[in-house]
Design a protein around this motif. Structure first.
Motif, PDB file in Angstrom:
ATOM      1  N   GLY A  78      -2.363  -5.340 -14.717  1.00 11.62           N
ATOM      2  CA  GLY A  78      -2.998  -6.294 -13.809  1.00 11.62           C
ATOM      3  C   GLY A  78      -2.920  -5.848 -12.364  1.00 11.62           C
ATOM      4  N   THR A  79      -1.755  -5.306 -11.960  1.00 11.76           N
ATOM      5  CA  THR A  79      -1.586  -4.834 -10.583  1.00 11.76           C
ATOM      6  C   THR A  79      -2.497  -3.648 -10.298  1.00 11.76           C
ATOM      7  OG1 THR A  79       0.712  -5.598 -10.502  1.00 11.76           O
ATOM      8  CG2 THR A  79       0.062  -3.917  -8.917  1.00 11.76           C
ATOM      9  N   LEU A  80      -2.564  -2.696 -11.218  1.00 13.35           N
ATOM     10  CA  LEU A  80      -3.426  -1.526 -11.020  1.00 13.35           C
ATOM     11  C   LEU A  80      -4.897  -1.930 -10.901  1.00 13.35           C
ATOM     12  CD1 LEU A  80      -1.820   1.073 -13.469  1.00 13.35           C
ATOM     13  CD2 LEU A  80      -1.801   1.139 -10.969  1.00 13.35           C
ATOM     14  N   LEU A  81      -5.353  -2.770 -11.820  1.00 14.25           N
ATOM     15  CA  LEU A  81      -6.754  -3.203 -11.778  1.00 14.25           C
ATOM     16  C   LEU A  81      -7.045  -4.026 -10.536  1.00 14.25           C
ATOM     17  CD1 LEU A  81      -7.257  -4.161 -15.544  1.00 14.25           C
ATOM     18  CD2 LEU A  81      -8.258  -2.213 -14.342  1.00 14.25           C
ATOM     19  N   GLY A  82      -6.105  -4.900 -10.168  1.00 17.01           N
ATOM     20  CA  GLY A  82      -6.302  -5.726  -8.979  1.00 17.01           C
ATOM     21  C   GLY A  82      -6.359  -4.905  -7.705  1.00 17.01           C
ATOM     22  N   MET A  83      -5.511  -3.877  -7.599  1.00 22.58           N
ATOM     23  CA  MET A  83      -5.526  -3.018  -6.411  1.00 22.58           C
ATOM     24  C   MET A  83      -6.813  -2.216  -6.324  1.00 22.58           C
ATOM     25  SD  MET A  83      -1.643  -1.612  -5.776  1.00 22.58           S
ATOM     26  CE  MET A  83      -1.546  -0.755  -7.347  1.00 22.58           C
ATOM     27  N   VAL A  84      -7.256  -1.678  -7.456  1.00 16.69           N
ATOM     28  CA  VAL A  84      -8.504  -0.906  -7.467  1.00 16.69           C
ATOM     29  C   VAL A  84      -9.683  -1.796  -7.087  1.00 16.69           C
ATOM     30  CG1 VAL A  84     -10.126   0.334  -8.957  1.00 16.69           C
ATOM     31  CG2 VAL A  84      -7.673   0.809  -9.119  1.00 16.69           C
TER      32      VAL A  84
ATOM     33  N   ALA B 171      -7.845   6.481   9.392  1.00 15.28           N
ATOM     34  CA  ALA B 171      -8.261   7.333  10.512  1.00 15.28           C
ATOM     35  C   ALA B 171      -7.460   8.635  10.561  1.00 15.28           C
ATOM     36  CB  ALA B 171      -8.111   6.574  11.827  1.00 15.28           C
ATOM     37  N   GLN B 172      -6.234   8.599  10.082  1.00 12.72           N
ATOM     38  CA  GLN B 172      -5.399   9.796  10.045  1.00 12.72           C
ATOM     39  C   GLN B 172      -5.722  10.700   8.858  1.00 12.72           C
ATOM     40  OE1 GLN B 172      -1.382   8.380  10.091  1.00 12.72           O
ATOM     41  NE2 GLN B 172      -1.451   7.724  12.246  1.00 12.72           N
ATOM     42  N   GLY B 173      -6.675  10.275   8.030  1.00  7.30           N
ATOM     43  CA  GLY B 173      -7.073  11.084   6.885  1.00  7.30           C
ATOM     44  C   GLY B 173      -6.240  10.879   5.644  1.00  7.30           C
ATOM     45  N   MET B 174      -5.453   9.801   5.604  1.00  8.30           N
ATOM     46  CA  MET B 174      -4.621   9.534   4.435  1.00  8.30           C
ATOM     47  C   MET B 174      -5.495   9.172   3.247  1.00  8.30           C
ATOM     48  SD  MET B 174      -1.396   6.891   4.157  1.00  8.30           S
ATOM     49  CE  MET B 174      -0.557   7.705   5.515  1.00  8.30           C
ATOM     50  N   LYS B 175      -5.186   9.707   2.072  1.00  9.86           N
ATOM     51  CA  LYS B 175      -5.976   9.457   0.877  1.00  9.86           C
ATOM     52  C   LYS B 175      -5.778   8.031   0.371  1.00  9.86           C
ATOM     53  CE  LYS B 175      -6.022  14.264  -0.698  1.00  9.86           C
ATOM     54  NZ  LYS B 175      -5.689  15.202  -1.800  1.00  9.86           N
ATOM     55  N   SER B 176      -6.785   7.547  -0.362  1.00  8.66           N
ATOM     56  CA  SER B 176      -6.774   6.158  -0.827  1.00  8.66           C
ATOM     57  C   SER B 176      -5.554   5.862  -1.698  1.00  8.66           C
ATOM     58  CB  SER B 176      -8.050   5.857  -1.616  1.00  8.66           C
ATOM     59  OG  SER B 176      -9.185   5.974  -0.789  1.00  8.66           O
ATOM     60  N   GLY B 177      -5.206   6.797  -2.594  1.00  8.17           N
ATOM     61  CA  GLY B 177      -4.065   6.570  -3.475  1.00  8.17           C
ATOM     62  C   GLY B 177      -2.777   6.379  -2.702  1.00  8.17           C
ATOM     63  N   ARG B 178      -2.583   7.177  -1.659  1.00 12.36           N
ATOM     64  CA  ARG B 178      -1.377   7.066  -0.846  1.00 12.36           C
ATOM     65  C   ARG B 178      -1.365   5.752  -0.069  1.00 12.36           C
ATOM     66  NH1 ARG B 178       2.675  10.260   0.887  1.00 12.36           N
ATOM     67  NH2 ARG B 178       3.545   9.890   2.967  1.00 12.36           N
ATOM     68  N   ILE B 179      -2.528   5.367   0.433  1.00  8.94           N
ATOM     69  CA  ILE B 179      -2.616   4.092   1.165  1.00  8.94           C
ATOM     70  C   ILE B 179      -2.263   2.930   0.239  1.00  8.94           C
ATOM     71  CG2 ILE B 179      -4.195   2.480   2.284  1.00  8.94           C
ATOM     72  CD1 ILE B 179      -5.709   4.889   3.384  1.00  8.94           C
ATOM     73  N   ILE B 180      -2.799   2.975  -0.983  1.00  6.97           N
ATOM     74  CA  ILE B 180      -2.571   1.880  -1.926  1.00  6.97           C
ATOM     75  C   ILE B 180      -1.101   1.757  -2.291  1.00  6.97           C
ATOM     76  CG2 ILE B 180      -2.999   1.121  -4.298  1.00  6.97           C
ATOM     77  CD1 ILE B 180      -5.862   2.170  -4.001  1.00  6.97           C
ATOM     78  N   PHE B 181      -0.470   2.884  -2.649  1.00  4.72           N
ATOM     79  CA  PHE B 181       0.898   2.825  -3.174  1.00  4.72           C
ATOM     80  C   PHE B 181       1.975   2.824  -2.091  1.00  4.72           C
ATOM     81  CE2 PHE B 181      -1.427   4.410  -6.910  1.00  4.72           C
ATOM     82  CZ  PHE B 181      -0.945   3.534  -7.857  1.00  4.72           C
ATOM     83  N   HIS B 182       1.650   3.306  -0.892  1.00  2.97           N
ATOM     84  CA  HIS B 182       2.664   3.366   0.160  1.00  2.97           C
ATOM     85  C   HIS B 182       2.518   2.262   1.208  1.00  2.97           C
ATOM     86  CE1 HIS B 182       3.312   7.375  -1.529  1.00  2.97           C
ATOM     87  NE2 HIS B 182       4.458   7.399  -0.890  1.00  2.97           N
TER      88      HIS B 182
ATOM     89  N   SER C 263       2.240  -6.286  -0.922  1.00  9.40           N
ATOM     90  CA  SER C 263       1.751  -7.251  -1.907  1.00  9.40           C
ATOM     91  C   SER C 263       2.831  -7.647  -2.895  1.00  9.40           C
ATOM     92  CB  SER C 263       0.557  -6.652  -2.675  1.00  9.40           C
ATOM     93  OG  SER C 263      -0.454  -6.207  -1.813  1.00  9.40           O
ATOM     94  N   ALA C 264       4.049  -7.165  -2.683  1.00  7.60           N
ATOM     95  CA  ALA C 264       5.113  -7.335  -3.676  1.00  7.60           C
ATOM     96  C   ALA C 264       5.544  -8.784  -3.862  1.00  7.60           C
ATOM     97  CB  ALA C 264       6.317  -6.484  -3.291  1.00  7.60           C
ATOM     98  N   ALA C 265       5.545  -9.572  -2.774  1.00 10.68           N
ATOM     99  CA  ALA C 265       6.095 -10.929  -2.855  1.00 10.68           C
ATOM    100  C   ALA C 265       5.384 -11.791  -3.905  1.00 10.68           C
ATOM    101  CB  ALA C 265       6.053 -11.588  -1.482  1.00 10.68           C
ATOM    102  N   PRO C 266       4.050 -11.953  -3.840  1.00  9.43           N
ATOM    103  CA  PRO C 266       3.402 -12.793  -4.854  1.00  9.43           C
ATOM    104  C   PRO C 266       3.500 -12.212  -6.260  1.00  9.43           C
ATOM    105  CG  PRO C 266       1.753 -11.679  -3.506  1.00  9.43           C
ATOM    106  CD  PRO C 266       3.077 -11.460  -2.851  1.00  9.43           C
ATOM    107  N   ILE C 267       3.561 -10.877  -6.367  1.00  6.96           N
ATOM    108  CA  ILE C 267       3.694 -10.251  -7.687  1.00  6.96           C
ATOM    109  C   ILE C 267       5.038 -10.614  -8.302  1.00  6.96           C
ATOM    110  CG2 ILE C 267       3.819  -8.064  -8.923  1.00  6.96           C
ATOM    111  CD1 ILE C 267       1.974  -6.859  -6.830  1.00  6.96           C
ATOM    112  N   ILE C 268       6.091 -10.544  -7.516  1.00 10.41           N
ATOM    113  CA  ILE C 268       7.435 -10.853  -8.016  1.00 10.41           C
ATOM    114  C   ILE C 268       7.531 -12.316  -8.449  1.00 10.41           C
ATOM    115  CG2 ILE C 268       9.861 -11.082  -7.338  1.00 10.41           C
ATOM    116  CD1 ILE C 268       9.442  -8.630  -5.535  1.00 10.41           C
ATOM    117  N   VAL C 269       6.977 -13.206  -7.648  1.00  9.25           N
ATOM    118  CA  VAL C 269       7.019 -14.631  -7.988  1.00  9.25           C
ATOM    119  C   VAL C 269       6.266 -14.891  -9.286  1.00  9.25           C
ATOM    120  CG1 VAL C 269       6.309 -16.932  -7.270  1.00  9.25           C
ATOM    121  CG2 VAL C 269       7.303 -15.367  -5.602  1.00  9.25           C
ATOM    122  N   GLN C 270       5.053 -14.331  -9.406  1.00  8.33           N
ATOM    123  CA  GLN C 270       4.267 -14.542 -10.611  1.00  8.33           C
ATOM    124  C   GLN C 270       4.934 -13.927 -11.835  1.00  8.33           C
ATOM    125  OE1 GLN C 270       1.645 -16.465 -11.177  1.00  8.33           O
ATOM    126  NE2 GLN C 270       1.849 -15.862 -13.328  1.00  8.33           N
ATOM    127  N   ALA C 271       5.570 -12.772 -11.659  1.00 12.35           N
ATOM    128  CA  ALA C 271       6.271 -12.131 -12.777  1.00 12.35           C
ATOM    129  C   ALA C 271       7.404 -13.017 -13.272  1.00 12.35           C
ATOM    130  CB  ALA C 271       6.796 -10.769 -12.353  1.00 12.35           C
TER     131      ALA C 271
END
Length: 282
Positions: free
Chosen positions: A98-104, A180-191, A197-205
């Motif tokens: 759910g987290t992976l699909l929601g982030m994408v 703007a610094q050229g960071m890739k999408s994957g790095r932006i998403i995971f870093h 986004s962790a707070a609502p995920i933890i509560v729902q879990a």
């Protein structure tokens, strides 16, 4: 003045929440109850003794016996393992996918968001328990298939929560600066996006654990979950339906166990929600 990290501050608030601590104590009790089950009883959870069937609670059988003479205390203890494992693996699977699909969906938007959101809408269009029953009916009645079904019905819940959070974050200045610094999408998403986004995920879990255990009990009650002689609480309830008046203890103990575990996770979830909510900070 010494600064504390957000998570230390959250745990400090959580420890001050009496209801959350009650919930934590309940869950810790059942975890330990399941882990030390072999030390608490000398009976087997599957061994039948027809000569002792439907015995009331006593010194020999603390919670009495069921219709085939099995010790109910033993089955409740081993059943704690089954229910907590189902909750953990089902919620973990739903959380990851759910987290992976929601982030994408939230980050890339456009047609990707449209497709994933429509899949979520389709899954959410069905009552969750009916969808779980349909999935188990297709895959076959077993504890593993019930676990898969519970995970699937919870994926869109996590997905929509994460998607909405990502949409609110993707236009923030720190995300635009990273692009703007050229960071890739994957790095932006995971870093950047995922940690924020962790707070609502933890509560729902946390809340999802209770829901998953309740769904597993419902499927077990209908004969679509754990199969005999597995000591699953929902299946134990189903087996005691014909003895409600004759032997009410066969119904009371598994029912109370389900209620307490679900209550415990809900209390922890409510406490986490209050601790992680910025509006609650003073």
């Amino acid at each position: 003045m010494e600064e504390t990290s957000p998570w230390k501050d959250t745990m400090k608030k959580l420890r001050k929440n009496r209801f959350a601590m009650v919930g934590f104590s309940i869950i810790l009790f059942f975890i330990l109850f399941g882990l030390v089950a072999p030390l608490l009883t000398s009976y087997s959870y599957e061994e039948q003794a027809l000569g002792n069937r439907l015995q009331p609670p006593s010194k020999e059988h603390w919670f009495g016996t069921d219709d085939v003479g099995r010790d109910i205390f033993t089955r409740i203890a081993y059943g704690a393992r089954v229910s907590l494992q189902v909750g953990f693996f089902a919620v973990t699977g739903a959380l990851v996918f759910g987290t992976l699909l929601g982030m994408v969906a939230g980050y890339f938007g456009r047609w990707v968001d449209t497709i994933i959101s429509r899949v979520f809408d389709i899954l959410l269009a069905f009552p969750s328990i009916l969808l779980a029953i349909a999935i188990v009916a297709i895959l076959g009645a077993s504890l593993q298939n019930a676990l898969i079904a519970i995970a699937i019905i919870n994926i869109p819940i996590f997905g929509r929560i994460v998607r909405s959070k990502v949409i609110s974050l993707r236009e923030e200045e720190f995300i635009m600066a990273a692009r703007a610094q050229g960071m890739k999408s994957g790095r932006i998403i995971f870093h950047h996006i995922l940690p924020n986004s962790a707070a609502p995920i933890i509560v729902q879990a946390t809340l999802g654990f209770g829901t998953a255990i309740l769904d597993a009990a419902a499927l077990g009650f209908l004969g679509l979950g754990a199969q005999p002689p597995t000591p699953e609480w929902g299946a134990m309830l189903a087996g005691s339906r014909d003895f409600i008046q004759l032997a009410p203890w066969t119904l009371i103990f598994p029912g109370v166990s389900i209620m307490l575990v679900v209550l415990g996770f809900n209390l922890i979830g409510d406490g986490l929600r209050d601790a992680l909510d910025p509006k609650m900070k003073t």
